[in-house]
Write a protein that holds these residues in place. Structure first.
Motif, short mmCIF file in Angstrom:
data_model
loop_
_atom_site.label_atom_id
_atom_site.label_comp_id
_atom_site.label_asym_id
_atom_site.label_seq_id
_atom_site.Cartn_x
_atom_site.Cartn_y
_atom_site.Cartn_z
N VAL A 10 0.73 -1.17 0.08
CA VAL A 10 0.03 0.06 -0.13
C VAL A 10 0.84 1.27 0.00
N ALA A 11 1.84 1.39 0.89
CA ALA A 11 2.97 2.43 0.80
C ALA A 11 3.40 2.66 -0.40
N ALA A 12 3.97 1.69 -1.18
CA ALA A 12 4.55 1.79 -2.38
C ALA A 12 3.67 2.11 -3.75
N ASP A 13 2.62 1.62 -3.53
CA ASP A 13 1.30 1.90 -4.55
C ASP A 13 0.68 3.38 -4.25
N ARG A 14 0.50 3.76 -3.07
CA ARG A 14 -0.14 4.96 -3.02
C ARG A 14 1.12 6.07 -3.07
N GLY A 15 2.28 5.91 -2.88
CA GLY A 15 3.27 6.58 -3.10
C GLY A 15 3.49 6.96 -4.40
N SER A 16 3.42 5.82 -5.30
CA SER A 16 3.73 5.84 -6.86
C SER A 16 2.33 6.86 -7.42
N ARG A 17 1.12 6.74 -7.20
CA ARG A 17 0.13 7.52 -7.27
C ARG A 17 0.19 9.08 -7.00
N LEU A 18 0.86 9.25 -5.94
CA LEU A 18 1.10 10.67 -5.34
C LEU A 18 2.26 11.19 -6.06
N ALA A 19 3.15 10.40 -6.40
CA ALA A 19 4.28 11.06 -7.07
C ALA A 19 3.99 11.48 -8.56
N LEU A 20 3.09 10.84 -9.14
CA LEU A 20 2.62 11.39 -10.28
C LEU A 20 1.85 12.44 -10.06
N ILE A 21 1.05 12.74 -9.05
CA ILE A 21 0.29 14.27 -8.81
C ILE A 21 1.27 15.15 -8.61
N ARG A 22 2.49 14.53 -8.21
CA ARG A 22 3.67 15.46 -7.80
C ARG A 22 4.35 15.85 -9.12
N ASP A 23 4.35 15.01 -10.46
CA ASP A 23 4.73 15.21 -11.70
C ASP A 23 6.25 14.78 -11.36
N ASP A 24 6.38 13.70 -10.49
CA ASP A 24 7.95 13.17 -10.41
C ASP A 24 7.69 11.64 -11.07
N ALA A 25 7.66 11.63 -12.44
CA ALA A 25 7.63 10.40 -13.05
C ALA A 25 8.88 9.65 -12.82
#
Length: 643
Positions: free
Chosen positions: A442-457
């Motif tokens: 969950v930590a990695a999955d949600r983190g990845s989604r949040l990184a996309l919102i942050r535009d940190d591809a």
């Protein structure tokens, strides 16, 4: 099917059944009141402070009773609708009377100086630090008694009373070495008998009386009219607060509302923290040793708390709790703990109070919680899921949160391959618990989604790859030969925590492994249809004895059954669970499936959170069925037939 009749085995217990207590809160202090009208648990000035009344843990550890002289069993009890104000009706030989109890909430009073405890935005209201009790004779006549006998520091220090006014209507209780004083005001004439303040009075029809107990510098009410006015003002506060929620027009609406009020009452307003329960050491098994202090805030509760509050429309409370979690996450430069004090304290040293006999003889009595420094790997997933829920509710990701996200995701990725002690905080040897791996995913999955919102591809891709690796590891190592997810990697034992798999969207609900796991738990990890956390004989939890069924797990099963399309079975289980509610619609941590007896600390936040989730799952599933939109059941049947 509640715990309303004491066991007659070996004689009737002097302790009321756990489910028969009424819960009061002003969002800074909590209290439990027995059916007899005795306040048997109250800690001041905070929820986690030493108790001044603790008769719930030892009959000689302090209490405060107001009621008829010759009757101990009330005719009826209820909460005033939409409030945390308790009303008790009494029938005596000569008449009828009504007692109302409340921890008062009044207007914000820090106008000339800032509060030293508030970290969240002040509202128009705050705790008045006073317990008000009013009594009215509605028919005939009756003799009433007031008996207030505090015992400071968990029953370890007797009170010393002295009059504080010109007559017999005010007194102050103190004890050497304690910096807290209790002030008692009443329109009855007080007498002092050693550690007790007492009063007696005959009330006739329409006569009234009051008592007020305070522990701060603010004025107490001096008349019945003033006391009743404060009670009514607090009742209006709760009813107004409840109006901000969005509750479905459904027969189960009252359970959702009572759960929402209870969760609000378990929230410490100055910081936004939510305690797991207001009590310590109420046993998970009669006379057993599984007795813990739950007056702290567990980080893992954050996901469920935010989901429940956002679902019911309480965005302000969700925001306060989220920023409590953000505060402790931001402050931790190293490892995030699984729990904190309500003021964000990080050291919760556990000790036993050997001078207390324990609830119905259950010892030891503990304060503090030694699990605070355990290695549990679900904490990072809880934080990331909380941030994800908060971000979705706001459509933005504040800059302040990004360093927290990076630190917590990287901590999860660094630790996920190691064993830990799991969601249930077992005190046996560390294992590769499935639920812990799940929350690292969950930590990695949600983190990845949040990184996309942050535009940190770049970060999003790296964290997504890590999430996929954890996902594959769980699917390879945590599934037994029949395709069922197990407690940990080295066993075929079941564990109710894997019911979270469909709830956190680890796999689609129509995945055969999810369906088989949910049904295996429903069929094999239950007693009388209620869910165990695990089978004690199959789990090295470091403790002796047994425990009851965990009510949160039973509500999780309701939600999971809905997810896999077993709507009828989910609804029946939910109806059964709601029938076990206490007379005031409250829940402890566990339920004895054979007697309906409530066990463990009370009322339990985690249980009420799971109730909201489960009830909303069933209501929404029923609504979809009525609209002809719920097709998952047919799809699941197609998949099952194709296997």
């Amino acid at each position: 099917m509640t715990q309303s009749i004491p066991s007659l085995i070996g004689g009737s217990s002097p302790f009321p059944p756990i489910a028969d207590y009424a819960f009061l809160s002003d969002c800074e202090t909590t209290a439990l009141i027995a059916p007899s009208g005795n306040v048997e648990w109250m800690c001041v000035p905070r929820m986690d402070s030493p108790s001044v009344f603790a008769a719930i843990l030892d009959r000689d550890a302090g209490g405060f009773r107001l009621g008829p002289a010759d009757v101990m069993v009330p005719a009826g009890r209820r909460y005033l609708p939409g409030t945390i104000v308790v009303e008790t009706s009494w029938e005596t030989r000569m008449g009828w009377m009504v007692v109302r109890d409340v921890l008062c909430i009044g207007p914000w009073h820090h106008e000339d100086e800032r509060s030293s405890s508030h970290r969240r935005s002040p509202t128009d209201y705050e705790a008045e630090h006073v317990l008000v009790r009013t009594i009215k004779c509605v028919e005939g006549s009756a003799e009433i008694h007031l008996d207030c006998e505090p015992a400071f520091d968990y029953g370890g220090l007797a009170a010393e009373w002295e009059y504080s006014g010109p007559g017999y209507h005010e007194a102050v209780a103190s004890s050497e070495g304690m910096d807290i004083q209790l002030r008692l005001a009443t329109d009855m004439r007080l007498g002092i008998e050693g550690p007790r303040a007492t009063a007696r009075k005959i009330l006739r029809q329409d006569d009234v009386a009051f008592a007020a107990l305070g522990w701060a510098k603010y004025p107490l009410p001096t008349t019945y009219a003033e006391a009743s006015g404060r009670l009514e003002r607090t009742a209006h506060y709760w009813q107004e607060w409840l109006k901000h929620g969005a509750f479905p027009d459904h027969p189960w609406r009252t359970y959702l509302q009572r759960s929402a009020l209870t969760l609000k009452g378990l929230t410490y307003a100055p910081t936004g923290a939510m305690i797991a329960a207001p009590t310590t050491s109420l046993p998970e098994a009669p006379g057993g040793e599984r007795n813990w202090d739950y007056r702290y805030s567990w980080i893992r509760d954050s996901t469920f708390m935010l989901w429940a509050l956002y679902t019911l429309g309480f965005d302000w409370e969700a925001n306060d709790f989220f920023y409590f979690v953000a505060d402790v996450s931001e402050a931790e430069e190293r490892r995030l703990q699984i729990m904190y004090g309500i003021g964000a304290e990080s050291t919760l040293t556990e000790q036993t109070l050997d001078h207390l006999s324990g609830y119905d003889g259950a010892r030891p009595v503990r304060i503090g919680n030694g699990a605070y420094d355990q290695d549990q790997h679900d904490v990072w997933g809880a934080v990331l899921d909380s941030i994800w829920l908060h971000t979705k509710s706001r459509d933005q990701l504040p800059d302040r949160l990004w360093p927290i996200i990076k630190r917590q995701v990287e901590s999860a990725l660094e630790a996920w391959r190691r064993p830990d002690r799991g969601i249930w905080e077992v005190r046996g040897e560390p294992k590769h618990f499935t639920s812990s791996k799940l929350m690292c995913w969950v930590a990695a999955d949600r983190g990845s989604r949040l990184a996309l919102i942050r535009d940190d591809a770049e970060t999003a891709v790296r964290w997504r790859a890590a999430a996929d690796e954890i996902h594959a590891d769980i699917c390879t190592s945590a599934v037994d030969n029949r395709g069922v997810f197990t407690q940990h990697y080295e066993t075929d034992a079941l564990d109710a925590s894997v019911l979270l798999l469909p709830l956190v969207r680890f796999l689609p609900a129509n995945d055969p492994r999810v369906r088989d796991t949910v049904l295996a738990i429903a069929d094999e990890l239950t007693e009388e249809g209620l869910v165990l956390r695990y089978k004690a004989e199959e789990t090295d939890d470091g403790l002796a004895g047994e425990e009851g069924t965990f009510t949160i797990c039973s509500f999780w099963l309701v939600s999971a059954l809905c997810e896999i399309g077993e709507i009828t079975r989910a609804r029946r289980l939910c109806e059964k669970l709601l029938s076990y509610a206490s007379p005031l619609q409250l829940y402890a941590e566990e339920i004895d499936p054979h007697t309906g007896r409530h066990l463990g600390n009370f009322p339990q936040a985690f249980t009420h959170l799971a109730l909201i989730n489960a009830v909303m799952h069933v209501i929404r599933a029923d609504q979809q069925l009525e609209l002809g939109e719920f097709s998952i059941g047919r799809e699941l049947e197609r998949v099952r037939m194709a296997r």
